[in-house]
Design a protein around this motif. Sequence first.
Motif, PDB file in Angstrom:
ATOM      1  N   ASN A   1      11.803  19.547 -19.085  1.00 21.34           N
ATOM      2  CA  ASN A   1      10.914  19.394 -20.233  1.00 21.34           C
ATOM      3  C   ASN A   1      11.197  18.126 -21.031  1.00 21.34           C
ATOM      4  OD1 ASN A   1       9.575  21.916 -19.778  1.00 21.34           O
ATOM      5  ND2 ASN A   1      11.397  22.926 -20.565  1.00 21.34           N
ATOM      6  N   ALA A   2      11.957  17.209 -20.458  1.00 25.63           N
ATOM      7  CA  ALA A   2      12.313  15.986 -21.174  1.00 25.63           C
ATOM      8  C   ALA A   2      11.111  15.054 -21.302  1.00 25.63           C
ATOM      9  CB  ALA A   2      13.452  15.270 -20.451  1.00 25.63           C
ATOM     10  N   ASN A   3      11.045  14.366 -22.422  1.00 25.02           N
ATOM     11  CA  ASN A   3       9.990  13.394 -22.683  1.00 25.02           C
ATOM     12  C   ASN A   3      10.509  12.011 -22.295  1.00 25.02           C
ATOM     13  OD1 ASN A   3       8.041  11.669 -23.653  1.00 25.02           O
ATOM     14  ND2 ASN A   3       8.216  12.321 -25.790  1.00 25.02           N
ATOM     15  N   PHE A   4      10.101  11.526 -21.131  1.00 23.18           N
ATOM     16  CA  PHE A   4      10.590  10.242 -20.648  1.00 23.18           C
ATOM     17  C   PHE A   4       9.818   9.061 -21.227  1.00 23.18           C
ATOM     18  CE2 PHE A   4      12.584  13.081 -17.629  1.00 23.18           C
ATOM     19  CZ  PHE A   4      13.854  12.539 -17.555  1.00 23.18           C
ATOM     20  N   LYS A   5       9.007   9.331 -22.235  1.00 23.95           N
ATOM     21  CA  LYS A   5       8.342   8.255 -22.987  1.00 23.95           C
ATOM     22  C   LYS A   5       9.080   8.006 -24.301  1.00 23.95           C
ATOM     23  CE  LYS A   5       4.976   7.534 -20.134  1.00 23.95           C
ATOM     24  NZ  LYS A   5       4.976   6.301 -19.370  1.00 23.95           N
ATOM     25  N   ASP A   6      10.101   8.830 -24.571  1.00 27.21           N
ATOM     26  CA  ASP A   6      10.879   8.725 -25.797  1.00 27.21           C
ATOM     27  C   ASP A   6      12.209   8.017 -25.491  1.00 27.21           C
ATOM     28  OD1 ASP A   6      11.659   9.451 -28.569  1.00 27.21           O
ATOM     29  OD2 ASP A   6      13.117  10.743 -27.543  1.00 27.21           O
ATOM     30  N   GLU A   7      12.412   6.870 -26.115  1.00 26.71           N
ATOM     31  CA  GLU A   7      13.600   6.060 -25.816  1.00 26.71           C
ATOM     32  C   GLU A   7      14.896   6.814 -26.072  1.00 26.71           C
ATOM     33  OE1 GLU A   7      15.783   1.921 -27.163  1.00 26.71           O
ATOM     34  OE2 GLU A   7      13.624   2.094 -27.445  1.00 26.71           O
ATOM     35  N   LYS A   8      14.961   7.569 -27.158  1.00 25.94           N
ATOM     36  CA  LYS A   8      16.178   8.310 -27.490  1.00 25.94           C
ATOM     37  C   LYS A   8      16.508   9.317 -26.381  1.00 25.94           C
ATOM     38  CE  LYS A   8      18.189  11.184 -31.102  1.00 25.94           C
ATOM     39  NZ  LYS A   8      17.976  11.854 -32.383  1.00 25.94           N
ATOM     40  N   THR A   9      15.498  10.011 -25.886  1.00 21.87           N
ATOM     41  CA  THR A   9      15.694  10.982 -24.808  1.00 21.87           C
ATOM     42  C   THR A   9      16.168  10.291 -23.536  1.00 21.87           C
ATOM     43  OG1 THR A   9      13.990  12.434 -25.716  1.00 21.87           O
ATOM     44  CG2 THR A   9      14.534  12.720 -23.379  1.00 21.87           C
TER      45      THR A   9
END
Length: 85
Positions: free
Chosen positions: A30-38
């Motif tokens: 469920n990770a958001n790979f558009k979010d730099e922090k993630t």
Amino acid sequence: MGQNPFFDSVEKKTGVNMNDVLKLADQLQNANFKDEKTVRQVIRQVSQIANKPVSKQKEDKLVQSILKNNVPTDFSSLSKMMDKK
């Protein structure tokens, strides 16, 4: 060691704890790979699990590649990406 002979073998050969790998895989679903922090967090977790330090410069390059959807689709491509300086 665990109850799975395959995992036991992988752990013995690589030193990578398969429980850590499975936990990470679960988190990535469920990770958001558009979010730099993630993305940075995932890179650091993989680095820690694999016991392979990643320099700040390499981390920055990996983050930018992933954010731009330049994600490797096979092991060979991933290996080449990790080996680039």
